[in-house]
Design a protein around this motif. Structure first.
Motif, PDB file in Angstrom:
ATOM      1  N   ASN A 168      36.079 -48.271-111.036  1.00  0.00           N
ATOM      2  CA  ASN A 168      35.818 -49.247-112.086  1.00  0.00           C
ATOM      3  C   ASN A 168      34.679 -48.838-113.010  1.00  0.00           C
ATOM      4  O   ASN A 168      34.158 -49.634-113.779  1.00  0.00           O
ATOM      5  CB  ASN A 168      35.574 -50.628-111.475  1.00  0.00           C
ATOM      6  CG  ASN A 168      36.884 -51.276-111.009  1.00  0.00           C
ATOM      7  OD1 ASN A 168      37.679 -51.730-111.818  1.00  0.00           O
ATOM      8  ND2 ASN A 168      37.123 -51.278-109.704  1.00  0.00           N
TER       9      ASN A 168
ATOM     10  N   TYR B 142      33.087 -52.518-108.876  1.00  0.00           N
ATOM     11  CA  TYR B 142      33.569 -53.865-109.177  1.00  0.00           C
ATOM     12  C   TYR B 142      34.239 -54.432-107.938  1.00  0.00           C
ATOM     13  O   TYR B 142      35.067 -53.763-107.320  1.00  0.00           O
ATOM     14  CB  TYR B 142      34.572 -53.818-110.334  1.00  0.00           C
ATOM     15  CG  TYR B 142      35.152 -55.163-110.718  1.00  0.00           C
ATOM     16  CD1 TYR B 142      34.342 -56.143-111.293  1.00  0.00           C
ATOM     17  CD2 TYR B 142      36.501 -55.459-110.518  1.00  0.00           C
ATOM     18  CE1 TYR B 142      34.874 -57.382-111.658  1.00  0.00           C
ATOM     19  CE2 TYR B 142      37.030 -56.698-110.880  1.00  0.00           C
ATOM     20  CZ  TYR B 142      36.207 -57.654-111.448  1.00  0.00           C
ATOM     21  OH  TYR B 142      36.732 -58.870-111.811  1.00  0.00           O
ATOM     22  N   HIS B 143      33.861 -55.640-107.594  1.00  0.00           N
ATOM     23  CA  HIS B 143      34.456 -56.284-106.422  1.00  0.00           C
ATOM     24  C   HIS B 143      35.021 -57.654-106.781  1.00  0.00           C
ATOM     25  O   HIS B 143      35.019 -58.568-105.962  1.00  0.00           O
ATOM     26  CB  HIS B 143      33.427 -56.398-105.301  1.00  0.00           C
ATOM     27  CG  HIS B 143      32.788 -55.081-104.945  1.00  0.00           C
ATOM     28  ND1 HIS B 143      33.504 -54.044-104.404  1.00  0.00           N
ATOM     29  CD2 HIS B 143      31.525 -54.623-105.105  1.00  0.00           C
ATOM     30  CE1 HIS B 143      32.696 -53.003-104.224  1.00  0.00           C
ATOM     31  NE2 HIS B 143      31.494 -53.329-104.646  1.00  0.00           N
ATOM     32  N   GLY B 144      35.478 -57.803-108.016  1.00  0.00           N
ATOM     33  CA  GLY B 144      35.986 -59.095-108.453  1.00  0.00           C
ATOM     34  C   GLY B 144      34.856 -59.918-109.045  1.00  0.00           C
ATOM     35  O   GLY B 144      33.726 -59.445-109.173  1.00  0.00           O
TER      36      GLY B 144
ATOM     37  N   VAL C 102      40.750 -52.245-102.848  1.00  0.00           N
ATOM     38  CA  VAL C 102      41.727 -52.976-103.663  1.00  0.00           C
ATOM     39  C   VAL C 102      42.455 -52.000-104.597  1.00  0.00           C
ATOM     40  O   VAL C 102      43.665 -52.097-104.795  1.00  0.00           O
ATOM     41  CB  VAL C 102      41.038 -54.109-104.454  1.00  0.00           C
ATOM     42  CG1 VAL C 102      41.986 -54.736-105.470  1.00  0.00           C
ATOM     43  CG2 VAL C 102      40.515 -55.173-103.493  1.00  0.00           C
ATOM     44  N   MET C 103      41.720 -51.043-105.141  1.00  0.00           N
ATOM     45  CA  MET C 103      42.341 -50.049-106.021  1.00  0.00           C
ATOM     46  C   MET C 103      42.815 -48.812-105.248  1.00  0.00           C
ATOM     47  O   MET C 103      43.904 -48.293-105.497  1.00  0.00           O
ATOM     48  CB  MET C 103      41.351 -49.619-107.111  1.00  0.00           C
ATOM     49  CG  MET C 103      41.921 -48.640-108.121  1.00  0.00           C
ATOM     50  SD  MET C 103      40.672 -48.038-109.270  1.00  0.00           S
ATOM     51  CE  MET C 103      40.356 -49.490-110.273  1.00  0.00           C
TER      52      MET C 103
ATOM     53  N   SER D 294      44.103 -62.565-104.480  1.00  0.00           N
ATOM     54  CA  SER D 294      43.529 -61.597-105.416  1.00  0.00           C
ATOM     55  C   SER D 294      42.498 -60.736-104.704  1.00  0.00           C
ATOM     56  O   SER D 294      42.015 -61.093-103.616  1.00  0.00           O
ATOM     57  CB  SER D 294      42.853 -62.317-106.590  1.00  0.00           C
ATOM     58  OG  SER D 294      41.718 -63.025-106.128  1.00  0.00           O
ATOM     59  N   GLY D 295      42.177 -59.624-105.340  1.00  0.00           N
ATOM     60  CA  GLY D 295      41.117 -58.770-104.824  1.00  0.00           C
ATOM     61  C   GLY D 295      39.784 -59.499-104.796  1.00  0.00           C
ATOM     62  O   GLY D 295      38.964 -59.304-103.888  1.00  0.00           O
ATOM     63  N   THR D 296      39.556 -60.331-105.799  1.00  0.00           N
ATOM     64  CA  THR D 296      38.331 -61.132-105.845  1.00  0.00           C
ATOM     65  C   THR D 296      38.170 -61.942-104.562  1.00  0.00           C
ATOM     66  O   THR D 296      37.117 -61.929-103.922  1.00  0.00           O
ATOM     67  CB  THR D 296      38.376 -62.095-107.055  1.00  0.00           C
ATOM     68  OG1 THR D 296      38.386 -61.327-108.253  1.00  0.00           O
ATOM     69  CG2 THR D 296      37.177 -63.035-107.073  1.00  0.00           C
TER      70      THR D 296
ATOM     71  N   ASP E 191      35.912 -51.730-100.154  1.00  0.00           N
ATOM     72  CA  ASP E 191      36.767 -52.405-101.131  1.00  0.00           C
ATOM     73  C   ASP E 191      37.791 -51.389-101.610  1.00  0.00           C
ATOM     74  O   ASP E 191      37.529 -50.593-102.509  1.00  0.00           O
ATOM     75  CB  ASP E 191      35.923 -52.943-102.285  1.00  0.00           C
ATOM     76  CG  ASP E 191      36.792 -53.577-103.367  1.00  0.00           C
ATOM     77  OD1 ASP E 191      38.042 -53.534-103.236  1.00  0.00           O
ATOM     78  OD2 ASP E 191      36.228 -54.104-104.338  1.00  0.00           O
TER      79      ASP E 191
ATOM     80  N   LYS F  58      46.205 -55.267-105.276  1.00  0.00           N
ATOM     81  CA  LYS F  58      47.002 -54.447-106.191  1.00  0.00           C
ATOM     82  C   LYS F  58      48.306 -53.932-105.557  1.00  0.00           C
ATOM     83  O   LYS F  58      49.269 -54.667-105.477  1.00  0.00           O
ATOM     84  CB  LYS F  58      46.129 -53.340-106.782  1.00  0.00           C
ATOM     85  CG  LYS F  58      44.974 -53.971-107.587  1.00  0.00           C
ATOM     86  CD  LYS F  58      44.249 -53.069-108.545  1.00  0.00           C
ATOM     87  CE  LYS F  58      43.374 -53.907-109.466  1.00  0.00           C
ATOM     88  NZ  LYS F  58      41.953 -53.735-109.287  1.00  0.00           N
TER      89      LYS F  58
ATOM     90  N   ILE G  50      47.948 -60.600-105.336  1.00  0.00           N
ATOM     91  CA  ILE G  50      47.678 -60.540-103.896  1.00  0.00           C
ATOM     92  C   ILE G  50      46.296 -59.948-103.636  1.00  0.00           C
ATOM     93  O   ILE G  50      45.695 -59.317-104.504  1.00  0.00           O
ATOM     94  CB  ILE G  50      48.751 -59.675-103.176  1.00  0.00           C
ATOM     95  CG1 ILE G  50      48.762 -59.982-101.669  1.00  0.00           C
ATOM     96  CG2 ILE G  50      48.512 -58.195-103.440  1.00  0.00           C
ATOM     97  CD1 ILE G  50      49.974 -59.469-100.927  1.00  0.00           C
TER      98      ILE G  50
ATOM     99  N   CYS H 245      37.336 -59.769-101.410  1.00  0.00           N
ATOM    100  CA  CYS H 245      35.943 -59.317-101.302  1.00  0.00           C
ATOM    101  C   CYS H 245      35.013 -60.481-100.964  1.00  0.00           C
ATOM    102  O   CYS H 245      34.088 -60.343-100.152  1.00  0.00           O
ATOM    103  CB  CYS H 245      35.503 -58.648-102.598  1.00  0.00           C
ATOM    104  SG  CYS H 245      36.432 -57.136-102.938  1.00  0.00           S
TER     105      CYS H 245
ATOM    106  N   GLU I 154      33.187 -49.386-103.202  1.00  0.00           N
ATOM    107  CA  GLU I 154      34.460 -48.748-103.520  1.00  0.00           C
ATOM    108  C   GLU I 154      34.324 -47.313-103.005  1.00  0.00           C
ATOM    109  O   GLU I 154      33.565 -46.534-103.592  1.00  0.00           O
ATOM    110  CB  GLU I 154      34.695 -48.708-105.030  1.00  0.00           C
ATOM    111  CG  GLU I 154      35.063 -50.022-105.673  1.00  0.00           C
ATOM    112  CD  GLU I 154      35.321 -49.825-107.172  1.00  0.00           C
ATOM    113  OE1 GLU I 154      36.358 -49.265-107.536  1.00  0.00           O
ATOM    114  OE2 GLU I 154      34.465 -50.221-107.980  1.00  0.00           O
TER     115      GLU I 154
HETATM  116  C1  LIG Z   1      40.930 -54.964-109.220  1.00  0.00           C
HETATM  117  C2  LIG Z   1      39.802 -54.895-108.271  1.00  0.00           C
HETATM  118  C3  LIG Z   1      39.246 -56.047-107.688  1.00  0.00           C
HETATM  119  C4  LIG Z   1      39.627 -57.432-108.119  1.00  0.00           C
HETATM  120  O1  LIG Z   1      40.950 -57.715-107.847  1.00  0.00           O
HETATM  121  P1  LIG Z   1      41.627 -58.964-108.639  1.00  0.00           P
HETATM  122  O2  LIG Z   1      42.992 -59.038-108.009  1.00  0.00           O
HETATM  123  O3  LIG Z   1      41.635 -58.599-110.080  1.00  0.00           O
HETATM  124  O4  LIG Z   1      40.771 -60.156-108.351  1.00  0.00           O
HETATM  125  C5  LIG Z   1      38.283 -55.885-106.731  1.00  0.00           C
HETATM  126  N1  LIG Z   1      37.870 -54.674-106.346  1.00  0.00           N
HETATM  127  C6  LIG Z   1      38.375 -53.542-106.881  1.00  0.00           C
HETATM  128  C7  LIG Z   1      37.891 -52.224-106.401  1.00  0.00           C
HETATM  129  C8  LIG Z   1      39.350 -53.617-107.874  1.00  0.00           C
HETATM  130  O5  LIG Z   1      39.802 -52.493-108.438  1.00  0.00           O
END
Ligand SMILES: *Cc1c(COP(=O)(O)O)cnc(C)c1O
Length: 419
Positions: A204, A137-139, A234-235, A109-111, A232, A260, A268, A114, A199
Motif C-alpha cells: 500500500n 495500510y490495515h483498513g 489481505v493483499m 472486509s479487510g478492515t 495483514d 480480497k 470479504i 484487522c 504487511e
Molecule cells: C485492502 C487492504 C485492507 C482493507 O481491506 P478492505 O476490504 O478494503 O477493508 C487491509 N489491509 C491490506 C493490506 C489491504 O491491502
C-alpha cells in the motif's frame, strides 16, 4: 468538467477515495463492464486492467466458473444470516493453505479483519499498544489511521480528523524494514505491547518487500515479550504464493488477516489462527465480533470456486511466468525502480534502487507518475491511479498481452522522465 466536480449524490463522486483519480489529476474511469484482463468504459474503450479489483481478482474479471457459482448460489438464496455448508468449505480451504491455522472467522472486509485481530491480541495479552509500520495500510479503523509522531518511535498522531488522540495514542508507528527501531521499542516498552501488525510484503506504498531478517526480528521480539504478531495478508494472501508471504518467507505469525482474493471479487475478510487464540471470539469466548452478512452464501461460493481454480491451475506458477515477462522488459529501465513479488509489482519513479521504507517511497517523482499514468490510459493500459498503489497480475492475462504492455510501459517511462 471533471466528473467529481459535477453535482453528485456520491461524496467526491465516489465510494472510495482512490477512485477519484485525484493523485494523477485525471477524471475517474467509469466502468461499463469488465471481462478477463480488460475493463471497458462507457464509450466502449478497452483497457488492460492492472488494478484488478485492487488485487481481489486473481482469475481476472468475470471468470466463467466464478460467475456460474455466484449465479447458482444466488438462485438458492442470497442472504440467510444463518449457517450453510459453503462457509465451512471456505474456512477449510483457507486452513488447508496455512497448516498452523485451526480456526477461521469470516468477516466482510479487510478492515474488519484487522480490527478484530488487534482486539483479539489485546484480549490475549491484557495490553493496549499496537505497533504498526509507516506506509502499511490495515483498513480504516480509528486505531490504524495514524501517522508517525516526531522522533520515530513516539506514540501515533491521528492522520484523519475524527480520530481521537487517545485512540491514535494506542498505536506506535515505526519505519518499515527497520529492525533496530523494533528492538529498541521492545527494549523500552515491551511489556505494554499487545501486537505488532505488518504487511509482510508492503503493498500500500507500492510494493516494498521485507528486507532479509525484518520479519524474523518481528517474530523473535514479539515472542520474547509475549506480544502477538499479526500478518495483514489481505493483499498478499494467495497472491505472492499459495501460503502468502508467511509461506514465502517462512515466518509464521500468531494471527493472519485475509481478504480480497478469498472472496473471488465479492466483499470479504477473514481472521485466522490457532484455536487457543481464536476461541476467544464470541460465541466461544469473551471477545465480541459479529456480522449480518459475514460468510454469506454468495461470497463463499465465489471464494470457494476461486480458491479451487487456483489450486487446480497452480495459478502461482502461472503468475510467476507472467511476471518474468515484465522482469525482462522493466528491470533494466533507467530512472525508475521496478519491484515485483509474485503477482504484484510496482514502478517507482525513483533513482537509486528499490525503496525500503515509506520515507524513500515518498521521494518518488509523483508528477512524472501522473504524466505516465495519463499516457498509458490513452494507450489502453489502466495503471493504478496513484504512485502509492501496487499493480496486479491475473491469470486472464497472457504472455503476449504483457509483452505488448511492457513495451508500451518502457516507451512511456522514458517519455515521462523527460517531462
Ligand atoms: C485492502 C487492504 C485492507 C482493507 O481491506 P478492505 O476490504 O478494503 O477493508 C487491509 N489491509 C491490506 C493490506 C489491504 O491491502
Amino acid at each position: 468538467m471533471r466528473r467529481d466536480q459535477v453535482q453528485s449524490y456520491l461524496v467526491g463522486g465516489v465510494n472510495s477515495p482512490v477512485r477519484a483519480f485525484r493523485a494523477v489529476d485525471e477524471e475517474p474511469l467509469v466502468v461499463a463492464r469488465a471481462e478477463g484482463p480488460f475493463v471497458y468504459d462507457e464509450e466502449g474503450r478497452r483497457y488492460l486492467d492492472f488494478i484488478g479489483g485492487w488485487g481481489a481478482l486473481i482469475l481476472g474479471h468475470a471468470h466463467p466458473a466464478v460467475v456460474e457459482a455466484v449465479e447458482n448460489a444466488a438462485s438458492r438464496g442470497i442472504c440467510f444470516g444463518l449457517s450453510h455448508p459453503g462457509e465451512e468449505e471456505l474456512a477449510e480451504r483457507i486452513a488447508a493453505a496455512f497448516p498452523w491455522i485451526d480456526r477461521v472467522r469470516l468477516v466482510n472486509s479487510g478492515t474488519e479483519a484487522c480490527m478484530t485481530a488487534v482486539r483479539l491480541a489485546r484480549a490475549v495479552t491484557g495490553r493496549t499498544l499496537c505497533v504498526k509500520f509507516e506506509g502499511c495500510y490495515h483498513g480504516h479503523a480509528d486505531g490504524f489511521l495514524v501517522k508517525m509522531g516526531s522522533g520515530g518511535a513516539t506514540l501515533g498522531l491521528p492522520s484523519s480528523q475524527g480520530v481521537p488522540s487517545e485512540i491514535a495514542g494506542t498505536t506506535v508507528v515505526l519505519p518499515y524494514n527497520d529492525e533496530g527501531m523494533v528492538r529498541r521499542l521492545f527494549a523500552e516498552q515491551g511489556e505494554e505491547i499487545a501486537a505488532v501488525i505488518v504487511e509482510p510484503v508492503a503493498g500500500n506504498m507500492g510494493v516494498v518487500p521485507p528486507r532479509p531478517g525484518f520479519l524474523e526480528t518481528l517474530r523473535e521480539e514479539t515472542r520474547r515479550w509475549g506480544a502477538l504478531l499479526i500478518f495483514d495478508e489481505v493483499m498478499t494472501g494467495f497472491r505472492v504464493s499459495r501460503d502468502g508471504a508467511a509461506g514465502r518467507f517462512g515466518v509464521w505469525p500468531d494471527l493472519l488477516c485475509l481478504g480480497k482474493i478469498i472472496g473471488g471479487g465479492l466483499p470479504i475478510g477473514a481472521v485466522a489462527g490457532p484455536a487457543e487464540i481464536m476461541d476467544l471470539l464470541s460465541p466461544a469466548g469473551p471477545v465480541y465480533q459479529a456480522g449480518t452478512f459475514a460468510g454469506g452464501p454468495v461470497v463463499c461460493a465465489a471464494g470457494n470456486v476461486t480458491l479451487r481454480v487456483c489450486d487446480e491451475e497452480d495459478v502461482w506458477a502461472l503468475l510467476e511466468r507472467l511476471g518474468r515477462v515484465l522482469d525482462r522488459h522493466l528491470s533494466s529501465l533507467e530512472g525508475v525502480s521496478y519491484v515485483r513479488c509474485g503477482g504484484m509489482w510496482s514502478l517507482f519513479f525513483l533513482e537509486g534502487g528499490a525503496p525500503l521504507d515509506f520515507q524513500e517511497v515518498q521521494r518518488q517523482d509523483s508528477a512524472a507518475f501522473a504524466r505516465f499514468h495519463a499516457v498509458l490510459r490513452s494507450r489502453g493500459i489502466l495503471a493504478p491511479p496513484s504512485a502509492y498503489e501496487a499493480w496486479f497480475l491475473n491469470t486472464a492475462m497472457d504472455e503476449a498481452l504483457l509483452e505488448e504492455a511492457a513495451r508500451t510501459i518502457r516507451e512511456e517511462v522514458e517519455e515521462a522522465r523527460r517531462g
